[in-house]
Design a protein around this motif. Sequence first.
Motif, PDB file in Angstrom:
ATOM      1  N   ALA A 187      -4.240 -53.605  55.663  1.00 34.06           N
ATOM      2  CA  ALA A 187      -3.797 -52.712  54.598  1.00 34.06           C
ATOM      3  C   ALA A 187      -2.281 -52.587  54.581  1.00 34.06           C
ATOM      4  O   ALA A 187      -1.652 -52.614  53.523  1.00 34.06           O
ATOM      5  N   ASN A 188      -1.683 -52.460  55.761  1.00 32.86           N
ATOM      6  CA  ASN A 188      -0.220 -52.364  55.848  1.00 32.86           C
ATOM      7  C   ASN A 188       0.448 -53.630  55.338  1.00 32.86           C
ATOM      8  O   ASN A 188       1.523 -53.581  54.734  1.00 32.86           O
ATOM      9  N   CYS A 189      -0.201 -54.774  55.587  1.00 40.85           N
ATOM     10  CA  CYS A 189       0.323 -56.050  55.102  1.00 40.85           C
ATOM     11  C   CYS A 189       0.361 -56.051  53.576  1.00 40.85           C
ATOM     12  O   CYS A 189       1.351 -56.456  52.966  1.00 40.85           O
ATOM     13  N   VAL A 190      -0.727 -55.576  52.956  1.00 47.66           N
ATOM     14  CA  VAL A 190      -0.785 -55.512  51.495  1.00 47.66           C
ATOM     15  C   VAL A 190       0.277 -54.550  50.960  1.00 47.66           C
ATOM     16  O   VAL A 190       0.977 -54.850  49.984  1.00 47.66           O
ATOM     17  N   ILE A 191       0.413 -53.403  51.610  1.00 45.87           N
ATOM     18  CA  ILE A 191       1.396 -52.408  51.177  1.00 45.87           C
ATOM     19  C   ILE A 191       2.803 -52.978  51.226  1.00 45.87           C
ATOM     20  O   ILE A 191       3.609 -52.784  50.312  1.00 45.87           O
ATOM     21  N   GLU A 192       3.113 -53.711  52.288  1.00 49.87           N
ATOM     22  CA  GLU A 192       4.445 -54.295  52.430  1.00 49.87           C
ATOM     23  C   GLU A 192       4.711 -55.347  51.355  1.00 49.87           C
ATOM     24  O   GLU A 192       5.821 -55.455  50.829  1.00 49.87           O
ATOM     25  N   ILE A 193       3.682 -56.141  51.019  1.00 47.78           N
ATOM     26  CA  ILE A 193       3.838 -57.164  49.985  1.00 47.78           C
ATOM     27  C   ILE A 193       4.155 -56.508  48.640  1.00 47.78           C
ATOM     28  O   ILE A 193       5.041 -56.949  47.910  1.00 47.78           O
ATOM     29  N   VAL A 194       3.415 -55.453  48.301  1.00 45.81           N
ATOM     30  CA  VAL A 194       3.648 -54.749  47.043  1.00 45.81           C
ATOM     31  C   VAL A 194       5.039 -54.113  47.047  1.00 45.81           C
ATOM     32  O   VAL A 194       5.771 -54.167  46.050  1.00 45.81           O
ATOM     33  N   LYS A 195       5.409 -53.519  48.168  1.00 40.04           N
ATOM     34  CA  LYS A 195       6.719 -52.865  48.277  1.00 40.04           C
ATOM     35  C   LYS A 195       7.852 -53.872  48.064  1.00 40.04           C
ATOM     36  O   LYS A 195       8.795 -53.628  47.307  1.00 40.04           O
ATOM     37  N   LYS A 196       7.761 -55.023  48.725  1.00 40.79           N
ATOM     38  CA  LYS A 196       8.808 -56.034  48.590  1.00 40.79           C
ATOM     39  C   LYS A 196       8.862 -56.588  47.170  1.00 40.79           C
ATOM     40  O   LYS A 196       9.949 -56.892  46.656  1.00 40.79           O
ATOM     41  N   ALA A 197       7.697 -56.725  46.548  1.00 38.72           N
ATOM     42  CA  ALA A 197       7.667 -57.221  45.166  1.00 38.72           C
ATOM     43  C   ALA A 197       8.423 -56.281  44.238  1.00 38.72           C
ATOM     44  O   ALA A 197       9.202 -56.711  43.385  1.00 38.72           O
ATOM     45  N   ARG A 198       8.215 -54.990  44.422  1.00 40.39           N
ATOM     46  CA  ARG A 198       8.917 -54.007  43.575  1.00 40.39           C
ATOM     47  C   ARG A 198      10.410 -53.989  43.877  1.00 40.39           C
ATOM     48  O   ARG A 198      11.233 -53.842  42.977  1.00 40.39           O
ATOM     49  N   GLU A 199      10.748 -54.131  45.149  1.00 37.74           N
ATOM     50  CA  GLU A 199      12.166 -54.156  45.517  1.00 37.74           C
ATOM     51  C   GLU A 199      12.869 -55.370  44.913  1.00 37.74           C
ATOM     52  O   GLU A 199      14.073 -55.316  44.615  1.00 37.74           O
ATOM     53  N   ASN A 200      12.117 -56.451  44.725  1.00 38.94           N
ATOM     54  CA  ASN A 200      12.689 -57.670  44.150  1.00 38.94           C
ATOM     55  C   ASN A 200      12.688 -57.650  42.619  1.00 38.94           C
ATOM     56  O   ASN A 200      13.036 -58.645  41.983  1.00 38.94           O
ATOM     57  N   GLY A 201      12.277 -56.536  42.044  1.00 42.87           N
ATOM     58  CA  GLY A 201      12.339 -56.391  40.596  1.00 42.87           C
ATOM     59  C   GLY A 201      11.073 -56.762  39.847  1.00 42.87           C
ATOM     60  O   GLY A 201      11.071 -56.803  38.613  1.00 42.87           O
ATOM     61  N   THR A 202       9.986 -57.045  40.563  1.00 42.51           N
ATOM     62  CA  THR A 202       8.729 -57.381  39.899  1.00 42.51           C
ATOM     63  C   THR A 202       8.163 -56.150  39.193  1.00 42.51           C
ATOM     64  O   THR A 202       8.064 -55.075  39.787  1.00 42.51           O
ATOM     65  N   ILE A 203       7.821 -56.289  37.933  1.00 40.99           N
ATOM     66  CA  ILE A 203       7.242 -55.189  37.165  1.00 40.99           C
ATOM     67  C   ILE A 203       5.725 -55.215  37.343  1.00 40.99           C
ATOM     68  O   ILE A 203       5.062 -56.201  37.009  1.00 40.99           O
ATOM     69  N   ILE A 204       5.176 -54.138  37.871  1.00 40.58           N
ATOM     70  CA  ILE A 204       3.737 -54.050  38.123  1.00 40.58           C
ATOM     71  C   ILE A 204       3.167 -52.975  37.199  1.00 40.58           C
ATOM     72  O   ILE A 204       3.315 -51.777  37.440  1.00 40.58           O
ATOM     73  N   ASN A 205       2.522 -53.413  36.147  1.00 38.94           N
ATOM     74  CA  ASN A 205       1.964 -52.463  35.175  1.00 38.94           C
ATOM     75  C   ASN A 205       0.633 -51.886  35.642  1.00 38.94           C
ATOM     76  O   ASN A 205       0.341 -50.721  35.404  1.00 38.94           O
TER      77      ASN A 205
END
Length: 264
Positions: A187-205
Amino acid sequence: MTNKKMTNEDFKYISKFPSLLASRADKKKLKFHLLNQIKAVFGDKFHNLKQGSQDAFEEMCFLSVNRGFFFAKDSHFAEKHNVGKSTINRNLKTLCDERVLVKKYRTSRKQNGFGNVVYFFVDHPYFEYWKEYFEFDEMSNVDSHGNSDDDDNPPESKSESPKLDSNMNLPIHLKESFNNKQDIKIANCVIEIVKKARENGTIINYLDEYINKVMISLQKKAQYELRKYEKAIMKQTKMSERMNRKPVLGDLNLFKGIIEGNLV
């Protein structure tokens, strides 16, 4: 238990953490779930509380839906809902004693002691992550020593109340996330992936759909790595048989945990 204060960097990190839920319906469902944990502490007495106190509890839950915590001062709730600060402080202490909430003191900008308080809901899905990040104690409240900048929020004593179990149906991508340490790692792995994606500017609708895509990607990678690992074990086994010694099989729990759908 750790008594370390929450640094400014820690506070910035948790404040920018990805929101758990995307849809308004899911947020509303989680808010009332957290509110039910509070009602369970007061029982029938909850409905005898002033309307302002009930509204303050509901706002605490509302503020905590996205990331599992709130940091508004007791003076904020008192002024907004026309309730005495001492009443708000007393209610917060009750919730901490009953381990509906645990608290973490921030660093103070005025002196070397404790600053304002951040309250975490134990029954929020993100709490397992915050517990690991801040090294919260299993059975006791946190930061039970020191002084706060707010005189109405003195540190309380430890509570020996057992941790409340969650019976809420979590979103599908986190439904089985917190059953054991292995699931927590995934779960922490998934959370980190989502966090990094947002930090890199990925828009998650749509967070649910994005996390499901992450899980599918992790499953494919896990299957690939598992096949490689199993081939290596077979090769090692054959070599071991030739050399008349037992092979070292290693640990396949992480790969199997993902493939068997522990998070789905």
